[in-house]
Design a protein around this motif. Structure first.
Motif, PDB file in Angstrom:
ATOM      1  N   LEU A  39     -23.338 -58.157  13.106  1.00 42.35           N
ATOM      2  CA  LEU A  39     -22.716 -58.251  14.424  1.00 42.35           C
ATOM      3  C   LEU A  39     -21.649 -57.167  14.554  1.00 42.35           C
ATOM      4  O   LEU A  39     -21.298 -56.520  13.577  1.00 42.35           O
ATOM      5  CB  LEU A  39     -22.096 -59.640  14.607  1.00 42.35           C
ATOM      6  CG  LEU A  39     -23.099 -60.784  14.731  1.00 42.35           C
ATOM      7  CD1 LEU A  39     -22.391 -62.120  14.644  1.00 42.35           C
ATOM      8  CD2 LEU A  39     -23.905 -60.681  16.002  1.00 42.35           C
ATOM      9  N   PRO A  40     -21.092 -56.974  15.747  1.00 42.23           N
ATOM     10  CA  PRO A  40     -20.055 -55.943  15.919  1.00 42.23           C
ATOM     11  C   PRO A  40     -18.850 -56.170  15.001  1.00 42.23           C
ATOM     12  O   PRO A  40     -18.533 -57.309  14.647  1.00 42.23           O
ATOM     13  CB  PRO A  40     -19.638 -56.101  17.383  1.00 42.23           C
ATOM     14  CG  PRO A  40     -20.736 -56.847  18.034  1.00 42.23           C
ATOM     15  CD  PRO A  40     -21.377 -57.686  16.981  1.00 42.23           C
ATOM     16  N   ASP A  41     -18.193 -55.072  14.640  1.00 39.62           N
ATOM     17  CA  ASP A  41     -16.994 -55.144  13.798  1.00 39.62           C
ATOM     18  C   ASP A  41     -15.811 -55.756  14.542  1.00 39.62           C
ATOM     19  O   ASP A  41     -14.751 -55.933  13.960  1.00 39.62           O
ATOM     20  CB  ASP A  41     -16.596 -53.752  13.299  1.00 39.62           C
ATOM     21  CG  ASP A  41     -17.481 -53.297  12.158  1.00 39.62           C
ATOM     22  OD1 ASP A  41     -18.103 -54.154  11.502  1.00 39.62           O
ATOM     23  OD2 ASP A  41     -17.540 -52.079  11.932  1.00 39.62           O
ATOM     24  N   SER A  42     -15.980 -56.051  15.806  1.00 38.95           N
ATOM     25  CA  SER A  42     -14.887 -56.574  16.622  1.00 38.95           C
ATOM     26  C   SER A  42     -14.693 -58.078  16.459  1.00 38.95           C
ATOM     27  O   SER A  42     -13.908 -58.683  17.186  1.00 38.95           O
ATOM     28  CB  SER A  42     -15.142 -56.251  18.095  1.00 38.95           C
ATOM     29  OG  SER A  42     -16.406 -56.760  18.493  1.00 38.95           O
ATOM     30  N   MET A  43     -15.387 -58.686  15.497  1.00 33.75           N
ATOM     31  CA  MET A  43     -15.275 -60.130  15.277  1.00 33.75           C
ATOM     32  C   MET A  43     -13.836 -60.489  14.925  1.00 33.75           C
ATOM     33  O   MET A  43     -13.194 -59.803  14.130  1.00 33.75           O
ATOM     34  CB  MET A  43     -16.202 -60.532  14.121  1.00 33.75           C
ATOM     35  CG  MET A  43     -16.470 -61.994  14.020  1.00 33.75           C
ATOM     36  SD  MET A  43     -17.415 -62.568  15.436  1.00 33.75           S
ATOM     37  CE  MET A  43     -16.639 -64.134  15.670  1.00 33.75           C
TER      38      MET A  43
END
Length: 162
Positions: A39-43
């Motif tokens: 998933l995106p690193d923005s978690m």
């Protein structure tokens, strides 16, 4: 399949004209499990904690790579000793189950009892990602839109350095 809990989140995002990207995935309960899903690193990491008396509750939001020192955090927010809130409190205040803790749970906090504590470093993020009140999906929005969402919620917000 989109649940009622999710529909509520998407309804608020639509009301606020906040675009989002939705990722569906198997149920996950930890950041470690999230990392395996590409998933995106923005978690973001979301912690639901309470003070020692149990009369104040906080939703702590920080980058997924950081660890929160609850003792230092308590000093920054002027609280006594902090500890993780129980599953019963999580359900009562945010209407959530373990593994799905998210700022979108503030939608369910009609009395505005939960104080939001945000790591200042999140402001440097272009995007942030959270569960939409279930742990079988992840939603990514811009940080600016996240701030707009928080204004809409009207919960008290404190910014800290973690």
């Amino acid at each position: 399949m989109i649940t009622q809990e999710e529909k509520k989140v998407y309804g608020v995002l639509a009301e606020l004209n906040i675009p989002y990207t939705r990722y569906e995935h198997p149920p996950v309960y930890t950041i470690e499990e999230m990392k395996s899903l590409n998933l995106p690193d923005s978690m973001c990491k979301n912690l639901f904690v309470r003070n020692q008396k149990g009369d104040k509750h906080y939703l702590v939001i920080l980058e997924h790579t950081k660890k929160a020192d609850l003792r230092k955090l308590a000093e920054q927010i002027g609280s006594g000793k902090l500890s993780f809130a129980s599953e019963k409190r999580l359900q009562k205040y945010l209407g959530l189950k373990p593994g799905s803790v998210s700022p979108f749970g503030l939608i369910n906090d009609s009395e505005k009892e939960v104080e939001v504590v945000i790591d200042k470093d999140l402001a440097d993020s272009g995007e942030v990602s959270f569960h939409p009140n279930v742990n079988t999906a992840t939603v990514t929005i811009s940080y600016g839109d996240f701030e707009e969402y928080l204004k809409w919620c009207k919960n008290s917000i404190t910014y800290v350095r973690i």
